[in-house]
Scaffold this active site. Structure first.
Site, PDB file in Angstrom:
ATOM      1  N   HIS A  25       8.505  -8.904  42.875  1.00 18.44           N
ATOM      2  CA  HIS A  25       7.488  -7.862  43.096  1.00 18.44           C
ATOM      3  C   HIS A  25       6.925  -7.963  44.518  1.00 18.44           C
ATOM      4  O   HIS A  25       6.782  -6.968  45.221  1.00 18.44           O
ATOM      5  CB  HIS A  25       6.307  -8.028  42.121  1.00 18.44           C
ATOM      6  CG  HIS A  25       6.632  -7.826  40.680  1.00 18.44           C
ATOM      7  ND1 HIS A  25       6.223  -8.695  39.695  1.00 18.44           N
ATOM      8  CD2 HIS A  25       7.299  -6.838  40.041  1.00 18.44           C
ATOM      9  CE1 HIS A  25       6.628  -8.253  38.510  1.00 18.44           C
ATOM     10  NE2 HIS A  25       7.292  -7.131  38.692  1.00 18.44           N
ATOM     11  N   LYS A  31       0.001  -3.678  24.149  1.00 18.04           N
ATOM     12  CA  LYS A  31       0.727  -4.922  24.407  1.00 18.04           C
ATOM     13  C   LYS A  31      -0.211  -5.986  24.960  1.00 18.04           C
ATOM     14  O   LYS A  31      -0.845  -5.778  25.991  1.00 18.04           O
ATOM     15  CB  LYS A  31       1.819  -4.623  25.448  1.00 18.04           C
ATOM     16  CG  LYS A  31       3.041  -5.490  25.343  1.00 18.04           C
ATOM     17  CD  LYS A  31       4.142  -4.920  26.216  1.00 18.04           C
ATOM     18  CE  LYS A  31       4.986  -6.016  26.828  1.00 18.04           C
ATOM     19  NZ  LYS A  31       5.859  -5.501  27.882  1.00 18.04           N
ATOM     20  N   ARG A  61      16.842  -3.945  40.328  1.00 18.36           N
ATOM     21  CA  ARG A  61      17.470  -5.260  40.403  1.00 18.36           C
ATOM     22  C   ARG A  61      18.963  -5.199  40.125  1.00 18.36           C
ATOM     23  O   ARG A  61      19.762  -5.798  40.800  1.00 18.36           O
ATOM     24  CB  ARG A  61      16.832  -6.218  39.384  1.00 18.36           C
ATOM     25  CG  ARG A  61      15.458  -6.650  39.754  1.00 18.36           C
ATOM     26  CD  ARG A  61      14.761  -7.289  38.594  1.00 18.36           C
ATOM     27  NE  ARG A  61      14.668  -6.364  37.482  1.00 18.36           N
ATOM     28  CZ  ARG A  61      13.972  -6.574  36.385  1.00 18.36           C
ATOM     29  NH1 ARG A  61      13.345  -7.694  36.219  1.00 18.36           N
ATOM     30  NH2 ARG A  61      13.916  -5.670  35.431  1.00 18.36           N
ATOM     31  N   SER A  68       9.112 -10.908  35.071  1.00 20.18           N
ATOM     32  CA  SER A  68       7.888 -11.576  34.599  1.00 20.18           C
ATOM     33  C   SER A  68       8.146 -12.257  33.257  1.00 20.18           C
ATOM     34  O   SER A  68       7.650 -13.357  32.999  1.00 20.18           O
ATOM     35  CB  SER A  68       6.751 -10.557  34.435  1.00 20.18           C
ATOM     36  OG  SER A  68       6.427  -9.980  35.667  1.00 20.18           O
TER      37      SER A  68
END
Ligand code: PNS
Length: 159
Positions: free
Chosen positions: A17, A41, A90, A128
């Site tokens: 990030h 969440k 990615r 993450s």
């Protein structure tokens, strides 16, 4: 003035990030890191903590602002007069989800463009979730997240 928003959950911010934020800050006049408040969440860090961690590691980037948001990304962008969404890609596996979101956001506001920046090769495997899993089982997260925030992650995992 070209204002872009880099949205995400950032639970927690990773070196991947930070790489996109640093490069994005050189590409746009202003880069707003939008941290999504996801009520469905429960994350490792709460929203204020995530914002604080990102602010801490981007303090030397004067054109970067860190703000939390809830609801639609498009509405958040309007509020900040931004018309570019910056996303990191990615791997090929990111593409389908990102493509769908980019088209949906463009449908909601045709003035908004999503621009993708390829992740730097050394961070292409980072997420993450992977960082949290490594930390949870006592693995070393050195090099995966900014070193400034490693003590915060270790402390949080132990709580
Ligand atoms: O880091 P993440 O969890 O992959 O980020 C996802 C995020 C925050 C970019 C995405 O969930 C989002 O934009 N949420 C806001 C809701 C929204 O605008 N949805 C419409 C587009 S499909």
């Amino acid at each position: 003035m070209k204002i872009a928003v880099y949205p995400g959950s950032f639970d927690p911010i990773t070196n991947g990030h930070l790489d996109i934020i640093t490069r994005g800050s050189k590409t746009f006049d202003k880069l707003i890191v939008g941290v999504l408040v996801n009520v469905d969440k429960k994350g490792l860090f709460n929203i204020d903590e995530r914002v604080e961690l990102i602010k801490r590691v981007t303090k030397d980037l004067p054109n970067v602002e860190v703000v939390s948001f809830h609801g639609l990304l498009i509405d958040f962008m309007k509020k900040y007069d931004a018309n570019v969404i910056l996303k990191g890609l990615r791997a090929f596996s990111d593409f389908e989800y990102e493509f769908q979101m980019a088209l949906m956001n463009n449908k909601l506001d045709p003035e908004v463009e999503t621009l993708f920046m390829m992740t730097s090769a050394q961070y292409s495997y980072l997420s993450s979730s992977a960082v949290k899993q490594v930390a949870k089982f006592g693995g070393c997260v050195e090099g995966l997240v900014p070193s400034d925030i490693i003590p915060d992650i270790i402390k949080k995992i132990k709580e």
